[in-house]
Design an enzyme around this catalytic site. Structure first.
Site, PDB file in Angstrom:
ATOM      1  N   CYS A   1      -4.665   2.262  -3.733  1.00  0.00           N
ATOM      2  CA  CYS A   1      -3.439   2.797  -3.112  1.00  0.00           C
ATOM      3  C   CYS A   1      -2.235   1.903  -3.387  1.00  0.00           C
ATOM      4  O   CYS A   1      -1.327   1.800  -2.555  1.00  0.00           O
ATOM      5  CB  CYS A   1      -3.595   3.010  -1.608  1.00  0.00           C
TER       6      CYS A   1
ATOM      7  N   HIS B   1       0.872  -1.179   0.000  1.00  0.00           N
ATOM      8  CA  HIS B   1       0.000   0.000   0.000  1.00  0.00           C
ATOM      9  C   HIS B   1       0.913   1.234   0.000  1.00  0.00           C
ATOM     10  O   HIS B   1       2.011   1.191   0.567  1.00  0.00           O
ATOM     11  CB  HIS B   1      -0.825  -0.068   1.296  1.00  0.00           C
TER      12      HIS B   1
ATOM     13  N   ASP C   1       2.967  -4.620   8.149  1.00  0.00           N
ATOM     14  CA  ASP C   1       1.767  -3.815   7.968  1.00  0.00           C
ATOM     15  C   ASP C   1       0.586  -4.787   8.069  1.00  0.00           C
ATOM     16  O   ASP C   1       0.314  -5.544   7.148  1.00  0.00           O
ATOM     17  CB  ASP C   1       1.831  -3.131   6.595  1.00  0.00           C
TER      18      ASP C   1
ATOM     19  N   GLN D   1      -4.552  -5.353   6.835  1.00  0.00           N
ATOM     20  CA  GLN D   1      -5.512  -6.315   6.264  1.00  0.00           C
ATOM     21  C   GLN D   1      -5.470  -7.662   6.961  1.00  0.00           C
ATOM     22  O   GLN D   1      -6.297  -8.532   6.667  1.00  0.00           O
ATOM     23  CB  GLN D   1      -5.230  -6.531   4.767  1.00  0.00           C
TER      24      GLN D   1
ATOM     25  N   LYS E   1     -10.582  -0.824  10.186  1.00  0.00           N
ATOM     26  CA  LYS E   1     -10.681  -2.044   9.377  1.00  0.00           C
ATOM     27  C   LYS E   1     -10.979  -3.265  10.242  1.00  0.00           C
ATOM     28  O   LYS E   1     -11.095  -4.368   9.730  1.00  0.00           O
ATOM     29  CB  LYS E   1      -9.400  -2.242   8.568  1.00  0.00           C
TER      30      LYS E   1
HETATM   31  C1  PLP Z   1      -5.709   0.542   4.649  1.00  0.00           C
HETATM   32  C2  PLP Z   1      -4.307   0.116   4.578  1.00  0.00           C
HETATM   33  C3  PLP Z   1      -3.272   0.955   4.971  1.00  0.00           C
HETATM   34  C4  PLP Z   1      -3.498   2.381   5.432  1.00  0.00           C
HETATM   35  O1  PLP Z   1      -4.337   2.418   6.547  1.00  0.00           O
HETATM   36  P1  PLP Z   1      -4.869   3.825   7.093  1.00  0.00           P
HETATM   37  O2  PLP Z   1      -5.947   3.426   8.035  1.00  0.00           O
HETATM   38  O3  PLP Z   1      -5.373   4.578   5.894  1.00  0.00           O
HETATM   39  O4  PLP Z   1      -3.723   4.504   7.747  1.00  0.00           O
HETATM   40  C5  PLP Z   1      -1.985   0.479   4.908  1.00  0.00           C
HETATM   41  N1  PLP Z   1      -1.728  -0.767   4.483  1.00  0.00           N
HETATM   42  C6  PLP Z   1      -2.697  -1.618   4.101  1.00  0.00           C
HETATM   43  C7  PLP Z   1      -2.333  -2.998   3.678  1.00  0.00           C
HETATM   44  C8  PLP Z   1      -4.018  -1.196   4.123  1.00  0.00           C
HETATM   45  O5  PLP Z   1      -4.979  -2.019   3.736  1.00  0.00           O
END
Ligand code: PLP
Length: 408
Positions: free
Chosen positions: A366, A125, A202, A205, A228
């Site tokens: 993104c 992302h 990260d 997800q 999320k």
């Molecule tokens: C949504 C997402 C982000 C960014 O999250 P924010 O809540 O916008 O800071 C980063 N990495 C992944 C894999 C995402 O799905």
């Protein structure tokens, strides 16, 4: 716990009970933001109805109660991630904020300098790309990319060849938001360790779908967002290992992150407060903990199994559509399906689907470099949550078929 029943779960989400363009809402944009159950809305309302007050140092009862509730939320999240210490849990405003905190403190620390390297992957992302590019610009370090194979998995052999003693940190997603690929994070972490590199995952997800154990993973940093995981926007979590967070310098300065301030010299607070300058999102932290409790009451394994069934059902039906291309066909995959049909533009598809009440995400998600890898500008993406049903998958498929007919 009664058997998993998506209808009973749906009843907890007031937002789902509405019509869009005269059709029942079928919400399949959960990878962008999931909805909040009444239990979380209640926790947030209760905070503003009964407790609202600034935390720490308050002499009065509400301030004490708000402080206790905020720290209890930290404790809930620490248990959920199985962190060794509660003070390894830092509240942030989200995944993006957590990654920026780590990349900025690393560059401030002088631990990454010219000639060093940072590894990310080709399916990240933008929020796990740009902060590292900025760090590399500031420090003169080199950004190395793990390539993505045709099926949407990482080229792990290539990853091993990128590792050497110059690599200071490996920052990869646990699960891809655009393709759903679950990355082999154990192998990634193990190999990075052997070269003395730190690892940031990260988990934006992964946190909604998988049971996460940061000690078992042995990662140095883990980040995710509240919105999320059935929680509110504006709150997120950074887990960091105690010894590393202790060594790294503070980033944002202000109230709360200090022990003593004079005009000559300031001493900094201990973890976790060293990284929580200013009044935090108190209500957000409390509501996030309520969302974590909500997921655990259902059971992460139950959520994952249900979503897997939805994804299989949808994938099987989509494969029968003429001209379909599904991006990301890894066997280890979370509940995300990215696709295109013939030469129909993803945006046109999304717009027609919206008219039929089905919420999809379209575009680059993104992940522009990942889209470039597949020579496309974007995809249509369906992503599932605990409250989605088989019936919704069937509505989605019928609507896709109808849209494809109308657009081709
Ligand atoms: C949504 C997402 C982000 C960014 O999250 P924010 O809540 O916008 O800071 C980063 N990495 C992944 C894999 C995402 O799905």
């Amino acid at each position: 716990m009664p058997p998993f029943d998506p209808q009973r779960i749906r009843a907890d989400f007031p937002i789902l009970d509405q019509q869009i363009n005269g059709k029942p809402l079928v919400y399949l944009d959960n990878a962008a933001t999931s909805h909040t159950p009444q239990q979380v809305i209640d926790a947030s309302a209760a905070y503003y109805t009964k407790t609202n007050s600034n935390i720490h140092r308050g002499a009065h009862k509400l301030a004490r109660e708000a402080t206790l509730a905020h720290e209890a939320a930290r404790s809930t999240i620490s248990k959920h991630l199985n962190s060794k210490h509660e003070h390894e849990i830092i509240f942030t405003s989200g995944t993006t904020d957590g990654i920026n905190l780590v990349s900025n403190t690393l560059s401030l620390s002088g631990k990454i300098t010219a000639g060093d390297a940072v590894i990310i992957s080709g399916l990240e992302h933008h929020s796990n790309i740009v902060p590292w590019q900025m760090l590399c610009e500031r420090t003169g370090a080199e950004l190395k990319i793990i390539p993505v194979l045709e099926n949407g998995t990482l080229d792990i052999d290539h990853y091993h060849s990128l590792l050497d003693e110059r690599v200071k940190i490996v920052a990869v997603s646990h699960v891809s938001n655009a393709l759903g690929t679950i990355n082999p994070v154990h192998e990634i972490i193990h190999a990075a360790r052997e070269h003395g590199a730190l690892v940031l995952l990260d988990g934006a997800q992964a946190a909604p779908h998988l049971k996460i154990d940061v000690q078992e993973l042995d990662c140095d940093f883990y980040v995710f967002s509240g919105h999320k995981v059935y929680g509110p926007t504006g709150i997120g979590v950074l887990y960091g290992k105690e010894n590393i967070l202790t060594e790294l310098p503070p980033w944002r300065g202000g109230g709360e992150m200090i022990k003593e301030v004079t005009f000559k010299h300031t001493t900094y607070n201990d973890l976790p407060f060293k990284y929580e300058a200013g009044t935090p999102d108190i209500e957000g932290a409390i509501a996030l903990a309520a969302a974590i409790d909500y997921m655990n009451a259902i059971g992460m394994e139950n959520i994952a199994a249900h979503e897997h069934n939805l994804q299989q059902r949808a994938t099987k039906a989509l494969m029968e559509i003429e001209g379909i291309r599904i991006f990301g066909t890894a066997t280890e995959k979370a509940a995300v399906i990215s696709f295109l049909i013939g030469d129909i533009h993803h945006y046109d598809l999304g717009t027609l689907m919206d008219q039929m009440g089905v919420a999809l995400r379209t575009g680059h998600h993104c992940c522009q470099p990942l889209m470039a890898r597949f020579n496309i500008t974007g995809t249509a993406r369906a992503s599932f949550a605990a409250y989605n049903t088989n019936e919704e998958v069937d509505i989605f498929i019928e609507a896709i078929k109808k849209s494809a007919r109308m657009l081709s």
